[in-house]
Design a protein around this motif. Sequence first.
Motif, PDB file in Angstrom:
ATOM      1  N   VAL A  96      -5.716   9.885   4.294  1.00 51.39           N
ATOM      2  CA  VAL A  96      -4.390   9.333   3.997  1.00 51.39           C
ATOM      3  C   VAL A  96      -4.415   7.959   3.327  1.00 51.39           C
ATOM      4  CG1 VAL A  96      -3.330  10.639   5.905  1.00 51.39           C
ATOM      5  CG2 VAL A  96      -4.046   8.289   6.307  1.00 51.39           C
ATOM      6  N   LEU A 139      -0.790   4.623   1.416  1.00 48.48           N
ATOM      7  CA  LEU A 139      -0.885   5.613   2.479  1.00 48.48           C
ATOM      8  C   LEU A 139      -0.147   6.869   1.978  1.00 48.48           C
ATOM      9  CD1 LEU A 139      -0.354   4.884   6.259  1.00 48.48           C
ATOM     10  CD2 LEU A 139       0.279   7.057   5.260  1.00 48.48           C
ATOM     11  N   VAL A 140      -0.880   7.949   1.872  1.00 46.24           N
ATOM     12  CA  VAL A 140      -0.255   9.211   1.473  1.00 46.24           C
ATOM     13  C   VAL A 140       0.277   9.858   2.743  1.00 46.24           C
ATOM     14  CG1 VAL A 140      -0.564  11.442   0.351  1.00 46.24           C
ATOM     15  CG2 VAL A 140      -1.840   9.449  -0.464  1.00 46.24           C
ATOM     16  N   LYS A 141       1.577   9.685   2.974  1.00 41.02           N
ATOM     17  CA  LYS A 141       2.168  10.204   4.220  1.00 41.02           C
ATOM     18  C   LYS A 141       2.094  11.714   4.249  1.00 41.02           C
ATOM     19  CE  LYS A 141       6.208  10.552   7.053  1.00 41.02           C
ATOM     20  NZ  LYS A 141       5.934  11.996   7.206  1.00 41.02           N
ATOM     21  N   LYS A 194       4.624  12.038  -0.613  1.00 44.82           N
ATOM     22  CA  LYS A 194       5.264  10.781  -0.188  1.00 44.82           C
ATOM     23  C   LYS A 194       4.178   9.718  -0.091  1.00 44.82           C
ATOM     24  CE  LYS A 194       8.907   8.761   2.127  1.00 44.82           C
ATOM     25  NZ  LYS A 194      10.347   8.988   2.214  1.00 44.82           N
ATOM     26  N   LEU A 223       3.177   5.630   0.233  1.00 40.81           N
ATOM     27  CA  LEU A 223       3.643   4.307   0.650  1.00 40.81           C
ATOM     28  C   LEU A 223       2.701   3.240   0.119  1.00 40.81           C
ATOM     29  CD1 LEU A 223       4.200   5.203   4.433  1.00 40.81           C
ATOM     30  CD2 LEU A 223       5.736   5.634   2.488  1.00 40.81           C
ATOM     31  N   ASN A 224       3.269   2.178  -0.389  1.00 42.91           N
ATOM     32  CA  ASN A 224       2.475   1.041  -0.872  1.00 42.91           C
ATOM     33  C   ASN A 224       2.421   0.003   0.242  1.00 42.91           C
ATOM     34  OD1 ASN A 224       2.640   0.230  -4.394  1.00 42.91           O
ATOM     35  ND2 ASN A 224       0.939   0.095  -2.984  1.00 42.91           N
ATOM     36  N   ILE A 225       1.252  -0.163   0.825  1.00 45.58           N
ATOM     37  CA  ILE A 225       1.096  -1.100   1.938  1.00 45.58           C
ATOM     38  C   ILE A 225       0.657  -2.451   1.365  1.00 45.58           C
ATOM     39  CG2 ILE A 225       0.003  -1.441   4.194  1.00 45.58           C
ATOM     40  CD1 ILE A 225       1.326   1.278   4.067  1.00 45.58           C
TER      41      ILE A 225
END
Lengths: 328, 328
Positions: B42, B171-173, B179, B181-183
Amino acid sequence: MLHKKSSSFCSSAVENYLIDKMNEIKIFSPATVANVACGFDVLGFCLDSVGDEMVIRKIEQKGIFISHIEGFDLPYKAALNVAGVSALAMYEAIDVDFGFEIEIYKNIKPGSGIGSSAASAVGSVFGMNELIGRPFNKTQLTEFAIKGEALASKCEHADNLAPALFGGFTLVKSVAPLKILNIPSPEDLYATIIHPQIEIKTSESRAILPSNIPLSQAIEQWANLGSLVHGLHTNDYELISDSLNDVVIEPYRSQLIPEFNAVKEAALTAGALGVGISGSGPSIFSLSKGQSTADNIKVAMQNVYSKTDIDFDIHVSKINTEGVKILK
Amino acid sequence: MLHKKSSSFCSSAVENYLIDKMNEIKIFSPATVANVACGFDVLGFCLDSVGDEMVIRKIEQKGIFISHIEGFDLPYKAALNVAGVSALAMYEAIDVDFGFEIEIYKNIKPGSGIGSSAASAVGSVFGMNELIGRPFNKTQLTEFAIKGEALASKCEHADNLAPALFGGFTLVKSVAPLKILNIPSPEDLYATIIHPQIEIKTSESRAILPSNIPLSQAIEQWANLGSLVHGLHTNDYELISDSLNDVVIEPYRSQLIPEFNAVKEAALTAGALGVGISGSGPSIFSLSKGQSTADNIKVAMQNVYSKTDIDFDIHVSKINTEGVKILK
């Protein structure tokens, strides 16, 4: 244990206290929701509309004494009472020439799955710490409270203790060493919790869990937990909603809770961001944006259980970002 | 597929392009580190000192054509080339009366474990999208790139693609629906990556993984991933360090990488926050605070492999928060 008796400790924090005037404190120790869907065994959050009240009083006689219990039938002997055991753990770590008396006004039903034992374990050590000038920080207080929690749950864990002490959302990264993270959360986040009054034996809710799980499920669960932490940091309600899924534990434990699926569906239809088992159940929690949605979910949950012969309590609560607190 | 041919699409974004002057673009498509210890399948992050260069050119002839490849011996036929397959996936979703020619200047060795195929898959679709006026967002580009990545890795995953396209930590939810996410991450975070030039067959690195894992290990892994996401949000280097542990995958895959434990120990001694397998290996990554520590780790890693007869490359890179980018 982090803190041993030492004369230096005694001569600073405790003797400072002796010139303090505070001999008695009344506190509110909140109910909490552990696990929070994808965060099994690590995540929790704190409620503000449900909790126990406790009075902790300094007394001349050395030792820990429980003098009054209201609400539920619990042992008075400190060594057999969750609040007493955590208090004793802390008492052994300090060196004082007085004792503590504890009154417990219990509102959280033991076995309800919203951190009843954690509230007791936290309340006594929080109150004592206030009375002796706060020598211990919240992580240290959690260490003492773990001893009390262990009396009730037969293992040392902190996923209800941490939110009760720190407030808000907490992630217990590890128990040994104890590392607790305070995760921020959006302002307008509410919980609705229904407590169907059935008994689930702790041994049964443990025994039903598998010791091994598919790697693919574990990946989905940690993707959800990572996303939930990100969603809480970024106030992203949609992501919080997408992340509140438990693919590992819920399929097992939900079997022990009558009408779980109906309650979940009704709450989601009423606007819940997500629904899951609170702790090891039988309580079911939902999270939602805003109080009016939380109230609608309450009605939806009530409608499901009203059709059964099971008694239930239901609570709507804002997330309590403060945790355990002084009432007077 | 999110995007189908449509005349409305054609008449807006693409025809807008036709009045644009840009017919050729040169891009840098970065190497990436997937999994990142506790984030198996992920999590990923993007490098800036290692990557491929690609030229994408609009041509009269309809279709996707790879006209030049330097660096490594890869197929010219678009349907057999990772960059070609992702380009074809995008080309099928648009309706244009021209084609694209792709030149690939490959610096990332295929099979090295730092996202070689992802860089190729991302580069072609990023470049084409720029040339036609950016009708697609980065998540949509990832959908096309997944098709190219699948040619190389035999499954649809995005844990290298996402950081290559979005930059930083991602993070590839979930993949379906996709989906990403850019952390956020601390400014001063550096990676040191050593690539021992051995071949690990993808089939072997997959086959060695268990299909089931202990629940207790899964809990430890998701506690670490949740903590890492929190640590990245709060710039907490100590927590990032504490969280960079892989208790699930590393015990298996590290057996396939000679000197893994020695490299890990040397890097940690030299100040690494954490060390793990990059992707499915054989590359080993570390993260550290500041470039000088990253340089020290480089020396420490070199010292270990210099005592073997295995050739290696080694890279020090700041975290690349931009991702794939235009060079001219």
